[in-house]
Write a protein that holds these residues in place. Sequence first.
Motif, PDB file in Angstrom:
ATOM      1  N   ARG A  78      18.374 -45.494   6.244  1.00  0.00           N
ATOM      2  CA  ARG A  78      16.982 -45.382   6.672  1.00  0.00           C
ATOM      3  C   ARG A  78      16.573 -46.527   7.595  1.00  0.00           C
ATOM      4  O   ARG A  78      15.564 -46.404   8.314  1.00  0.00           O
ATOM      5  CB  ARG A  78      16.056 -45.358   5.457  1.00  0.00           C
ATOM      6  CG  ARG A  78      16.140 -44.071   4.649  1.00  0.00           C
ATOM      7  CD  ARG A  78      15.179 -44.091   3.491  1.00  0.00           C
ATOM      8  NE  ARG A  78      13.791 -44.216   3.936  1.00  0.00           N
ATOM      9  CZ  ARG A  78      12.758 -44.402   3.125  1.00  0.00           C
ATOM     10  NH1 ARG A  78      12.965 -44.494   1.815  1.00  0.00           N
ATOM     11  NH2 ARG A  78      11.534 -44.500   3.598  1.00  0.00           N
ATOM     12  N   SER A  79      17.319 -47.627   7.607  1.00  0.00           N
ATOM     13  CA  SER A  79      16.946 -48.775   8.433  1.00  0.00           C
ATOM     14  C   SER A  79      17.459 -48.671   9.861  1.00  0.00           C
ATOM     15  O   SER A  79      17.068 -49.466  10.718  1.00  0.00           O
ATOM     16  CB  SER A  79      17.469 -50.074   7.800  1.00  0.00           C
ATOM     17  OG  SER A  79      18.883 -50.144   7.882  1.00  0.00           O
TER      18      SER A  79
ATOM     19  N   GLY B  44      17.037 -48.691  15.538  1.00  0.00           N
ATOM     20  CA  GLY B  44      16.202 -49.035  14.406  1.00  0.00           C
ATOM     21  C   GLY B  44      16.088 -50.535  14.226  1.00  0.00           C
ATOM     22  O   GLY B  44      15.830 -51.274  15.169  1.00  0.00           O
ATOM     23  N   HIS B  45      16.319 -50.981  12.997  1.00  0.00           N
ATOM     24  CA  HIS B  45      16.098 -52.390  12.657  1.00  0.00           C
ATOM     25  C   HIS B  45      17.279 -53.286  13.030  1.00  0.00           C
ATOM     26  O   HIS B  45      17.091 -54.463  13.311  1.00  0.00           O
ATOM     27  CB  HIS B  45      15.826 -52.495  11.152  1.00  0.00           C
ATOM     28  CG  HIS B  45      15.524 -53.885  10.685  1.00  0.00           C
ATOM     29  ND1 HIS B  45      14.451 -54.615  11.143  1.00  0.00           N
ATOM     30  CD2 HIS B  45      16.171 -54.688   9.787  1.00  0.00           C
ATOM     31  CE1 HIS B  45      14.431 -55.803  10.560  1.00  0.00           C
ATOM     32  NE2 HIS B  45      15.455 -55.868   9.738  1.00  0.00           N
ATOM     33  N   TRP B  46      18.498 -52.741  13.027  1.00  0.00           N
ATOM     34  CA  TRP B  46      19.697 -53.569  13.177  1.00  0.00           C
ATOM     35  C   TRP B  46      20.200 -53.516  14.621  1.00  0.00           C
ATOM     36  O   TRP B  46      21.285 -53.007  14.887  1.00  0.00           O
ATOM     37  CB  TRP B  46      20.790 -53.119  12.211  1.00  0.00           C
ATOM     38  CG  TRP B  46      21.077 -54.138  11.148  1.00  0.00           C
ATOM     39  CD1 TRP B  46      21.578 -55.381  11.338  1.00  0.00           C
ATOM     40  CD2 TRP B  46      20.886 -53.997   9.738  1.00  0.00           C
ATOM     41  NE1 TRP B  46      21.721 -56.038  10.129  1.00  0.00           N
ATOM     42  CE2 TRP B  46      21.301 -55.210   9.137  1.00  0.00           C
ATOM     43  CE3 TRP B  46      20.421 -52.961   8.937  1.00  0.00           C
ATOM     44  CZ2 TRP B  46      21.255 -55.409   7.760  1.00  0.00           C
ATOM     45  CZ3 TRP B  46      20.373 -53.165   7.570  1.00  0.00           C
ATOM     46  CH2 TRP B  46      20.789 -54.379   6.990  1.00  0.00           C
TER      47      TRP B  46
ATOM     48  N   ASP C 165      11.486 -49.734  15.180  1.00  0.00           N
ATOM     49  CA  ASP C 165      11.956 -50.430  13.984  1.00  0.00           C
ATOM     50  C   ASP C 165      11.197 -49.928  12.757  1.00  0.00           C
ATOM     51  O   ASP C 165       9.976 -50.046  12.683  1.00  0.00           O
ATOM     52  CB  ASP C 165      11.730 -51.936  14.155  1.00  0.00           C
ATOM     53  CG  ASP C 165      12.377 -52.768  13.064  1.00  0.00           C
ATOM     54  OD1 ASP C 165      12.470 -52.304  11.913  1.00  0.00           O
ATOM     55  OD2 ASP C 165      12.799 -53.907  13.357  1.00  0.00           O
TER      56      ASP C 165
ATOM     57  N   SER D 293      16.037 -60.303  11.637  1.00  0.00           N
ATOM     58  CA  SER D 293      15.232 -60.001  10.454  1.00  0.00           C
ATOM     59  C   SER D 293      14.861 -61.290   9.717  1.00  0.00           C
ATOM     60  O   SER D 293      14.209 -62.168  10.299  1.00  0.00           O
ATOM     61  CB  SER D 293      15.984 -59.013   9.569  1.00  0.00           C
ATOM     62  OG  SER D 293      15.136 -58.443   8.601  1.00  0.00           O
TER      63      SER D 293
ATOM     64  N   LEU E 160      11.392 -51.060   9.662  1.00  0.00           N
ATOM     65  CA  LEU E 160      11.196 -52.072   8.626  1.00  0.00           C
ATOM     66  C   LEU E 160      10.243 -53.188   9.037  1.00  0.00           C
ATOM     67  O   LEU E 160       9.419 -53.635   8.230  1.00  0.00           O
ATOM     68  CB  LEU E 160      12.548 -52.687   8.226  1.00  0.00           C
ATOM     69  CG  LEU E 160      13.606 -51.741   7.664  1.00  0.00           C
ATOM     70  CD1 LEU E 160      14.825 -52.524   7.225  1.00  0.00           C
ATOM     71  CD2 LEU E 160      13.054 -50.925   6.505  1.00  0.00           C
TER      72      LEU E 160
END
Length: 304
Positions: free
Chosen positions: A185-186, A277-279, A250, A116, A252
Amino acid sequence: MTSKARPSARRLLTPPGTRETTAEAGGRWRVLRGTHEGAGVPALLVHGGGSDHAGISWYHAIGDLARDRPVYAPDLPGCGGSTDVAAAGSAAAIADRLVGLLDALRVEKVVAIGVSLGGDVVMNLALRHPDRVAALVPVAAGGLIGRFGGPLMHRVTWLATRLPDGVVMPASDFSSRWSEALFARSVTDVDSLPPEVVAEYVRESRAPGAGYAYWRYNKASVGPAGMRNDLTGRLGSLEVPTLFLHSPQDPLVPVEGSRRAAAEMPDARLVEVPGVGHWLPLEAPAVFAREVGEFAAARGLSTC
């Protein structure tokens, strides 16, 4: 708030297979290391923004990667246990601070891995200090979009970054009561993550002055009509071996930025990891460790 982030005396999460160390470089940094480390080219792990620190994003990765190489996972200036180090602002400024940290640690060259915001930082590290980067792994990287949403949304976001600290930080402290929901949510399935990681993120987000370093980064990154930190068009000069990792789901950071960047660079490829997701390092640690390990081995980076 001043340019120096809030002090922190509480004990922070130290993941299994890691040990907590400190280093002096313009202030006292917390640096997580592997308990048992191999002999490959060292890895520098750079965490993300918000209320993140090294023990959160790299909860699994430090121990996994340390089997093959020394690992240095610092809390960035103003974050986690590095609150004695003044928040740096832009990704370029953070990258320069990291060079000072590497000098203090007597580490010459690294496999630079960032998630990120950290992805933005390690790409700047490679651009500004190419002699210090043996290979590059941006994960769900920031710094690869020209605008935040549509023109109106971007303008509103920019205007928000112009607000004084005295307005923004109380609002940030107030909004932290929803940090667990925002964290959920991420990612695709928050219940699949170690509960101690989720709890740590929530605790960090609710500490007084939390998010100030990330606020400084956003203030430096968002311009009136476009992103100041957009590296698109600049990465073609980078010849360093590069592995982009990104989920097409993803929520985000859109994967299109990583796709463009991988196509632009002469020695880069993108691995898309669906279903997370993002992580990505937290959500798919085995996939992350395998991809990074195979990439490093193929580039001859498994031994110093």
